[in-house]
Design an enzyme around this catalytic site. Structure first.
Site, PDB file in Angstrom:
ATOM      1  N   LYS B 116       0.882  -1.170   0.000  1.00  0.00           N
ATOM      2  CA  LYS B 116       0.000   0.000   0.000  1.00  0.00           C
ATOM      3  C   LYS B 116       0.915   1.214   0.000  1.00  0.00           C
ATOM      4  O   LYS B 116       1.610   1.489   0.986  1.00  0.00           O
ATOM      5  CB  LYS B 116      -0.908  -0.006   1.233  1.00  0.00           C
ATOM      6  N   THR B 226      -9.549   3.445  11.541  1.00  0.00           N
ATOM      7  CA  THR B 226      -9.854   4.258  12.730  1.00  0.00           C
ATOM      8  C   THR B 226     -11.282   4.070  13.220  1.00  0.00           C
ATOM      9  O   THR B 226     -11.525   3.987  14.428  1.00  0.00           O
ATOM     10  CB  THR B 226      -9.616   5.750  12.416  1.00  0.00           C
TER      11      THR B 226
END
Lengths: 275, 275, 275, 275
Positions: B116, B226
């Site tokens: 990523k 998150t």
């Protein structure tokens, strides 16, 4: 810390109670607008709904798609919610509510006194009349009905219906069948904050994301019909709505993160590169 | 007509393919910001994620919460997605990507060439640099990496990264960790329409309704960290995100109803009252 | 306390400065898509614009609606902003920018070195290429141009263009001519917060309310063409846009009330009825 | 083709008629929440309002900020709109409306029979009671008042108030003083489509862009108080609201461009580069 098992147990405990009756699912659906009975049956199964609303007038008059509706579903497993669709005045709605109670009895639900109250003078937007709805609700409560009134998202009206003894309030997200989603979110939020009876968001939901949004806001339940019945693949959409309403409920209980104006790194930058 | 069984079979078939590798889940998550390893493990289990991203620099430097991370998860079951968080330039990101490949090998994932790619010069909004990202992507593709670049929702940049050989594009919905939801929906929609590689919406999703929305738009997958890790009840929120992303995918396949300006009765008013 | 006169004086002082040149109006428009030259002239007059953009390639090639354009406006009063519409690469845009400078000189604007830089490889969405735009901007700045680049609302790209010496950045609200309004508000807000050069919102604005919104966010100026030229009554819409952009600017300077979750009485309930 | 002069003449003609009385401005404001009378006077002047609402109860009781209010404005130029703020029931509102009529007479407006009807049982959200409002409206119409009822954005209630003989309906955009903007846009749109009396959007508007938006939707007028009185620079914000409501009205009359899913070039790409 809560374990996954504890979490699942809590979820099992989280039932919806309307007029003293306990339901596991917080998703309700209807019988209108399906292309076939078979598709309706599969969709209701996929949705895991326990409450299904039926338009009393259409059954009574054997309107297209309603002949044989009574036999098309297994009413020993599904709780019927007769509705007064097609009534333009309080008087009409009161009469149709009484017919609905008879209908439920004939189908073996002796103690079913539920009625979804719709008083809709307007043929274009199908928006409910606040005055006629309150009037009919007061009468039907006197007659022992568990009244679930369909209303515009008006917090003061919602409070007055609660004070009149209604079992829930059912504010609309946007016009019936429009698929516009939750257009009255600010008002629905106020209704939820102030209600001591269940708030069921009814009408307008077009997608699972909108279903989840309503549940995240703290709605106690949803009624979704057109978005399922008219989807290209109705049973699959029914399943999607089931999953989404569960997701929204779980999120409401799980405490979402606050919205922040700025970013907050998932991977804080305390490290240094050592290569 | 499709039966429920057929529907479920189709769903089983609907796998996500990235760089030739097949995944059942379309939800990815991360390892940052959890309060404890135990909560992280439970959340990842509840999410049913198969791909979990790890900040290479933090593992490398044994940053707080990353000591022992390598041992905290069962890497025989979870596919590691090393990320280059903390890199401000293309050069830094390229070096960290190479470290990530080594890390994956050490954990037994010999053939894992995924990275990523994050090139983030900005400490406040954590927004990626389009120029540096493209530059690093070109180099890493040459070196045989399957590159999953994190980008602002810029359709032309997305197309150029695809042409450069990237395995996916990962446009952000809103700044990392902000929980603002899908703020760039119009651009993400254009990216989805034009991509021939998977589009993974990354960053900004705060609620299941937002997760469902992204999938309904046609996103191929989501990365959510998150909103799960920092929820009051992280494993429950992980479960909610799992359900919601499934709901959104199913809805995308099921053909939603069109949005209408006016109402459309669930129970058409063809009957007349006969009481 | 500031009096109304002081307020108006302040407003007169509030000029827009681009590359050292001072403008009173913060609204720019274009010459494309009008039905007639007469309607264009009236609309530009009604808009009170001082900067009007012209597609160099279309004038050069005497494309339909552009024959005689040079003579149709009074270039002693309007500042020409040559644009590179129709250029798909940095090289093309650089060449067309040079032609634009010649064109301005021929029209008597000897010191006009402005260029609206558009590098647009995509024919469907007309979205700009971040890589090509930066490349062309760097070259044109070297050649002494005041470069006003048209960009996707990417804050990092905006910052890099500022560092490269551009005179403004021109992020798009939504695709050109789409009338979708400000779809990238979150990113545009970040660009405004971080820029030390003027931010001109360009493309996508369809209504005066959207024009006002952009100015309230703190945009320094707007470029609106299609929403004026293609309105049923173009000069009236031009006037509406003029009024709205002023309203938005004034509101930005006036300090809006905070958004509150609850009501706050205009007429506090301290009195008691005495009748 | 319409010339600019014709356009301006049309604009002059475009007056608002309420209960047979003609007004040039479509913006109304109030007297509450200003820091000083001087600021109030300047703001009302800058707004160019002709109708100003006054809380009868507060004047009656000489509540803080209302001593001397009667003398603070030039009532030979401003049309007073007495309001029933602070009334929780129909009966209270009817009594206060009568007091308001006396107050207007004392100030020299012999023929002023206007009343802004507010029946607000709720102290937190200040939302109006639909039942009490209709009841009071019916009585006040009988007594010869021009009734301007403040309502939740309920289209059926609006229609019933029109049928009861009200002079306007005043649906709220969002709770009073909240500055949340037009949260009930879908319902307000339906009210506008169906009304034959003026629709005045009242409460909730926080910015000029929101004022313009309401006018673009076809609202006949706006009432804005808190957003002006509590702005950091109240007179400047008053001016901004004046400009914005004009812009919105003009846009409503000018025929906005349709919203398109795709781009549409301002400068079509028919030319070729010849350099």
């Amino acid at each position: 810390m809560q374990t996954l098992n504890m979490l699942l147990e809590t979820a099992l405990d989280d039932s919806l109670v309307i007029a003293g009756r306990r339901f596991t699912s917080r998703l309700m659906t209807g019988t209108g607008k399906y292309r076939t009975f078979e598709e309706m049956r599969q969709s209701i199964a996929a949705s895991e709904c326990e409450i299904v609303t039926v338009a009393v007038r259409r059954v009574q008059t054997q309107a297209p798609g309603h002949e044989g509706l009574a036999d098309a579903l297994d009413w020993s497993k599904i709780w019927m919610l007769p509705n007064t669709a097609g009534c333009q005045t309080a008087d009409e709605a009161i009469r149709v509510a009484r017919l609905g109670r008879e209908m439920a009895k004939l189908l073996g639900q002796e103690d079913n006194n539920f009625v979804k109250l719709e008083v809709i003078p307007d043929a274009k937007y199908l928006l409910p009349d606040p005055i006629g709805t309150l009037e009919a609700a007061e009468q039907l409560v006197k007659e022992g009905f568990a009244v679930l009134p369909y209303i515009n998202a008006d917090p003061i009206l919602a409070k007055r219906l609660e004070e009149a003894g209604c079992a829930t309030v059912m504010p609309l997200g946007s016009p019936i069948g429009s698929g516009q989603g939750i257009k009255n979110a600010a008002n629905i939020q106020i209704i939820i904050e102030n209600a001591t009876i269940p708030v069921v968001v009814d009408a307008g939901i077009g997608t699972p994301s909108e279903a989840a949004q309503a549940m995240e806001m703290g709605a106690d339940a949803l009624l979704i019909n057109t978005a399922i019945a008219q989807a290209a693949n109705a049973p699959a959409m029914a399943r999607a709505m089931h999953l989404a309403h569960q997701a929204g409920r779980l999120a409401y209980q799980s405490g979402r993160i606050p919205v922040k104006a700025y970013a907050s790194a998932s991977s804080p930058l305390t490290g240094t590169i050592t290569s």
